[in-house]
Design a protein around this motif. Structure first.
Motif, PDB file in Angstrom:
ATOM      1  N   PHE A  69       0.892  -1.100   0.075  1.00  0.00           N
ATOM      2  CA  PHE A  69      -0.008  -0.043  -0.024  1.00  0.00           C
ATOM      3  C   PHE A  69       0.844   1.250  -0.179  1.00  0.00           C
ATOM      4  CE2 PHE A  69      -2.563  -3.119   2.089  1.00  0.00           C
ATOM      5  CZ  PHE A  69      -3.642  -3.218   1.598  1.00  0.00           C
ATOM      6  N   GLY A  70       0.098   2.392  -0.525  1.00  0.00           N
ATOM      7  CA  GLY A  70       0.908   3.698  -0.288  1.00  0.00           C
ATOM      8  C   GLY A  70       0.936   4.187   0.908  1.00  0.00           C
ATOM      9  N   PRO A  71       1.481   5.483   1.131  1.00  0.00           N
ATOM     10  CA  PRO A  71       1.626   5.889   2.578  1.00  0.00           C
ATOM     11  C   PRO A  71       0.057   6.148   3.337  1.00  0.00           C
ATOM     12  CG  PRO A  71       2.092   7.657   1.016  1.00  0.00           C
ATOM     13  CD  PRO A  71       2.092   6.251   0.456  1.00  0.00           C
ATOM     14  N   ASN A  72      -1.073   6.391   2.271  1.00  0.00           N
ATOM     15  CA  ASN A  72      -2.334   6.575   2.933  1.00  0.00           C
ATOM     16  C   ASN A  72      -3.255   5.491   2.359  1.00  0.00           C
ATOM     17  OD1 ASN A  72      -1.738   9.261   3.893  1.00  0.00           O
ATOM     18  ND2 ASN A  72      -1.700  10.072   1.797  1.00  0.00           N
ATOM     19  N   ARG A  73      -2.606   4.366   2.283  1.00  0.00           N
ATOM     20  CA  ARG A  73      -3.327   3.125   1.956  1.00  0.00           C
ATOM     21  C   ARG A  73      -3.748   3.001   0.391  1.00  0.00           C
ATOM     22  NH1 ARG A  73      -7.335   0.060   6.558  1.00  0.00           N
ATOM     23  NH2 ARG A  73      -5.425  -0.982   7.788  1.00  0.00           N
ATOM     24  N   GLU A  74      -3.227   3.850  -0.567  1.00  0.00           N
ATOM     25  CA  GLU A  74      -3.343   3.466  -1.886  1.00  0.00           C
ATOM     26  C   GLU A  74      -3.105   2.092  -2.191  1.00  0.00           C
ATOM     27  OE1 GLU A  74      -1.555   7.774  -0.956  1.00  0.00           O
ATOM     28  OE2 GLU A  74      -1.351   5.506  -0.445  1.00  0.00           O
ATOM     29  N   ARG A  75      -4.081   1.366  -2.961  1.00  0.00           N
ATOM     30  CA  ARG A  75      -3.527  -0.021  -3.189  1.00  0.00           C
ATOM     31  C   ARG A  75      -2.454  -0.036  -4.371  1.00  0.00           C
ATOM     32  NH1 ARG A  75      -8.913  -0.349  -1.828  1.00  0.00           N
ATOM     33  NH2 ARG A  75      -9.658  -1.966  -0.261  1.00  0.00           N
ATOM     34  N   LEU A  76      -1.662  -0.620  -4.205  1.00  0.00           N
ATOM     35  CA  LEU A  76      -0.258  -0.822  -5.346  1.00  0.00           C
ATOM     36  C   LEU A  76      -0.445  -2.056  -6.074  1.00  0.00           C
ATOM     37  CD1 LEU A  76       2.358   1.507  -3.535  1.00  0.00           C
ATOM     38  CD2 LEU A  76       0.449   2.310  -4.973  1.00  0.00           C
ATOM     39  N   TYR A  77      -0.319  -3.225  -5.009  1.00  0.00           N
ATOM     40  CA  TYR A  77       0.007  -4.562  -5.170  1.00  0.00           C
ATOM     41  C   TYR A  77      -0.395  -5.451  -4.361  1.00  0.00           C
ATOM     42  CZ  TYR A  77       2.654  -8.941  -5.794  1.00  0.00           C
ATOM     43  OH  TYR A  77       2.880 -10.333  -6.167  1.00  0.00           O
ATOM     44  N   ILE A  78      -0.984  -6.589  -4.818  1.00  0.00           N
ATOM     45  CA  ILE A  78      -1.466  -7.700  -4.284  1.00  0.00           C
ATOM     46  C   ILE A  78      -0.918  -9.151  -4.861  1.00  0.00           C
ATOM     47  CG2 ILE A  78      -3.568  -8.035  -5.325  1.00  0.00           C
ATOM     48  CD1 ILE A  78      -4.846  -8.466  -2.364  1.00  0.00           C
ATOM     49  N   ASN A  79      -0.791 -10.247  -4.075  1.00  0.00           N
ATOM     50  CA  ASN A  79      -0.417 -11.413  -4.686  1.00  0.00           C
ATOM     51  C   ASN A  79      -1.616 -12.176  -5.150  1.00  0.00           C
ATOM     52  OD1 ASN A  79      -1.286 -12.277  -2.170  1.00  0.00           O
ATOM     53  ND2 ASN A  79       0.380 -13.649  -2.032  1.00  0.00           N
ATOM     54  N   ARG A  80      -1.160 -13.426  -6.043  1.00  0.00           N
ATOM     55  CA  ARG A  80      -2.141 -14.022  -6.567  1.00  0.00           C
ATOM     56  C   ARG A  80      -3.052 -14.702  -5.638  1.00  0.00           C
ATOM     57  NH1 ARG A  80      -5.535 -13.850 -10.173  1.00  0.00           N
ATOM     58  NH2 ARG A  80      -3.537 -12.563 -11.356  1.00  0.00           N
TER      59      ARG A  80
ATOM     60  N   ARG B 154      -7.757  -2.940  -7.034  1.00  0.00           N
ATOM     61  CA  ARG B 154      -7.169  -1.468  -6.851  1.00  0.00           C
ATOM     62  C   ARG B 154      -8.168  -0.309  -6.813  1.00  0.00           C
ATOM     63  NH1 ARG B 154      -2.070  -1.966 -10.946  1.00  0.00           N
ATOM     64  NH2 ARG B 154      -0.508  -2.633  -9.411  1.00  0.00           N
ATOM     65  N   GLN B 155      -9.212  -0.605  -7.564  1.00  0.00           N
ATOM     66  CA  GLN B 155     -10.480   0.306  -7.768  1.00  0.00           C
ATOM     67  C   GLN B 155     -11.478   0.233  -6.497  1.00  0.00           C
ATOM     68  OE1 GLN B 155     -12.080  -0.349 -11.512  1.00  0.00           O
ATOM     69  NE2 GLN B 155     -10.113   0.470 -12.742  1.00  0.00           N
ATOM     70  N   THR B 156     -11.323  -0.565  -5.586  1.00  0.00           N
ATOM     71  CA  THR B 156     -12.314  -0.982  -4.533  1.00  0.00           C
ATOM     72  C   THR B 156     -11.981   0.407  -3.640  1.00  0.00           C
ATOM     73  OG1 THR B 156     -12.092  -3.073  -4.563  1.00  0.00           O
ATOM     74  CG2 THR B 156     -13.017  -2.208  -2.627  1.00  0.00           C
TER      75      THR B 156
END
Length: 621
Positions: A177-188, A202-204
């Protein structure tokens, strides 16, 4: 030159060229610096003439980078192209021709093959130089040996790919996550668990969209504190699966800080701990159930006695215990039905698992279903959280249903389903839960009479009546009374710190002659009370504590006390049989009139040698 007289003379001028010399020296120094800089950076400079269609200038480093010998002079255009790797040659030739025709700058990567066979990666940058009329004059640019950088990039890509594969197959839900919980990556693994694609995840919008509603405030509180302190944290929470169910996870969050101490990334790894939580909850519930059972005042800790009636019961226990068959225990109150159920459990293959006891008569009718099968949060008023029922607590073990005859009709249906299909639903739930429980039921009621009266289901009765066990009353096992008296005296004397060595002979005769309507429970209470007031080593019982039946003067005052009791019992039973026309069972039967179980009445009829058939004959005549 000559003068008028013909003499030779010289005329000349001197010019101060210090500035020019300094400029030339500066230029040579700059060229040396440039050459050194090009050598260190592995960057060569070049120029290409539009007029000649070939190179017009190459720096020394350009020769070295591209693998040419400076002593051979500038290479021809085709010589240069032949030095390019065969796989890259067509593409680069096309790019160069397009840039010349369009007079456009270009930037490209290609490989060259040096004379010694080494392959080097080259990065070229070209810029067109135009005349005032817009005609192409030349291209100037640089070539850079980027072999080491390419190898490093390739190694980095390979490492990143391997890391990505490791993360995708790691048995954890991993996210960045980014510093403000922006979604960047998640594993399979995490995407498969949530049922989303990376872009959908990411769009949730809501940061706690996948967290159980009850855990969201705690999750946000932990994150806010971690942001303010820039420290890592961990917490247990429930995450929603793609099918709508929730599982427990241990989430560990670690920040990545910049040189100023600001958070630039949050790395979160969540480990599935559902099985551990269930095991912990099951263990906790089993411990609670165990503590409840230990705190109960049990009748006694071991089965005591050697009478034939008791030995017959123990023999049947040893036969049925190893099986998983349902057992129905009947008998008068206070005879030790729960003790027999525990004995069956201890001798079964389920002995290492829980023994859970439920008194069906002691639980309100509105709550018995929740007690047995559990309930979901919000199932009814006051259901503020999910609760496991006794069937779940006893999974793998034994469930003892005491006073099963007092179950309400709707609960009887649910119990029948569990016995037939081995599954149930929590109150307010829709998910079917499988269960592996052995059921042992007990009652002092006449279930067949209750069936005829319509208060108990016949199909449930036959599901419970797989292996019946009738527990004899204390009157039917009087030979065990001395052993029971000795056992209880030892038990309560040690607890009270008293030393009782003997039992008064008259007291023992009194205890053996008394009918014990409350059975062993009554005997236990009398012994405990007597131990409390006993001040000597000789044990005795206050006769007034026994609720003796009044003497029957019609039988004569000289009859022995036990015979008087038997005669009185005979008279009462015969009177009830006479009123019921010889019937024992049913709402109008003698057992119902006397308020005792049919099995108990049948046992008394046999022990007192009463012929119940003669009352039907008398009525007929």
């Amino acid at each position: 030159m000559k003068d008028k007289a013909g003499n030779l003379e010289f005329v000349g001028a001197v010019t101060d060229i210090t500035k020019r010399k300094t400029t030339e020296e500066d230029l040579r120094s700059s060229e040396r610096y440039l050459a050194e800089a090009q050598k260190m950076s592995q960057t060569g400079s070049w120029a290409w003439s539009a007029a000649t269609g070939g190179p017009s200038y190459w720096s020394e480093e350009c020769y070295r980078v591209l693998g040419f010998d400076p002593t051979d002079g500038l290479p021809h255009g085709e010589d240069f192209f032949q030095q390019i790797h065969p796989d890259d040659r067509p593409g680069f030739r096309e790019l160069a021709e397009t840039s010349i025709s369009e007079k456009a700058e270009f930037e490209a990567d290609y490989r060259v093959v040096h004379p010694d066979g080494r392959i080097r990666d080259i990065h070229v940058i070209a810029h067109p130089v135009l005349s005032t009329s817009g005609e192409l004059v030349e291209f100037v640019g640089t070539v850079i040996d980027v072999t080491e950088r390419k190898r490093a990039e390739e190694e980095l890509r390979r490492s990143a790919m391997e890391l990505r594969q490791m993360l995708d197959f790691a048995p954890q839900l991993i996210a960045v996550f980014g510093p403000n919980r922006e979604r960047l990556y998640i594993n399979r693994i995490a995407l498969d668990y949530l049922g989303f694609s990376l872009e959908e995840w990411r769009q949730t919008p809501h940061p706690g969209a996948f967290v159980h509603p009850d855990d969201r405030p705690r999750d946000l509180d932990y994150f806010d504190r971690a942001v303010s302190t820039g420290s890592s944290y961990e917490l247990e929470l429930r995450l929603r699966k793609f099918d709508g169910s929730y599982r427990w996870f241990l989430a560990r969050s670690n920040p990545v800080l910049d040189d100023k101490g600001n958070v630039v990334r949050w790395y979160v790894a969540s480990t599935d701990i559902e099985d551990r939580k269930q095991a912990e909850e099951r263990l906790q519930q089993e411990n609670v159930a165990l503590r409840e059972e230990i705190n109960k005042a049990s009748m006694f800790e071991e089965i005591v006695g050697t009478s034939p009636a008791l030995q017959a019961v123990l023999s049947r226990i040893s036969k049925v215990a190893p099986s998983d068959s349902t057992v129905l225990i009947t008998g008068e109150t206070g005879t030790g039905k729960e003790l027999v159920a525990r004995a069956i459990h201890r001798r079964s293959h389920r002995a290492s698992r829980a023994f859970v006891s439920v008194n069906c008569a002691a639980i309100p009718r509105d709550l018995i279903a929740s007690e047995l099968f559990g309930h979901e949060r919000g199932a009814f008023t006051g259901a503020t959280q999910q609760r496991l029922g006794r069937f779940e607590l006893a999974n793998g073990g034994t469930l003892f249903l005491d006073e099963v005859g007092d179950l309400p009709a709707e609960t009887q249906i649910a119990l029948l389903r569990v016995l037939q299909e081995y599954e149930f639903e929590r109150v307010g739930g829709t998910r079917r839960i499988r269960t592996d429980v052995r059921v042992i039921a007990a009652t002092n009621r006449d279930l067949q009479g209750a069936i005829r009266a319509g208060s108990f289901r016949s199909d449930l009765f036959y599901r419970l009546y797989v292996f019946p066990l009738e527990i004899p009353s204390l009157r039917e096992r009087r030979a065990d009374i001395p052993l029971l008296v000795e056992y209880f005296i030892d038990r309560y004397a040690r607890k009270a710190g008293k030393n009782i060595k003997r039992v008064n002979k008259k007291t023992l005769e009194l205890l053996q002659s008394y009918p014990w309507p409350g059975n062993i429970r009554e005997l236990q209470n009398v012994i405990e009370r007597s131990v409390i007031v006993c001040e000597t080593e000789n044990f005795s019982v206050d006769k007034s504590w026994l609720s003796q039946q009044p003497r029957d003067t019609r039988l004569g005052c000289r009859l022995h006390f036990s015979l008087m009791l038997a005669a009185k019992e005979t008279e009462v039973i015969e009177e009830a049989l006479r009123e019921s026309q010889g019937r024992v069972f049913g709402p109008s039967g003698a057992a119902a009139k006397l308020g005792i179980a049919r099995s108990t009445l049948e046992s008394k009829i046999r022990s007192l040698n009463i012929n119940k058939k003669r009352f039907t004959v008398e009525l007929g005549t």
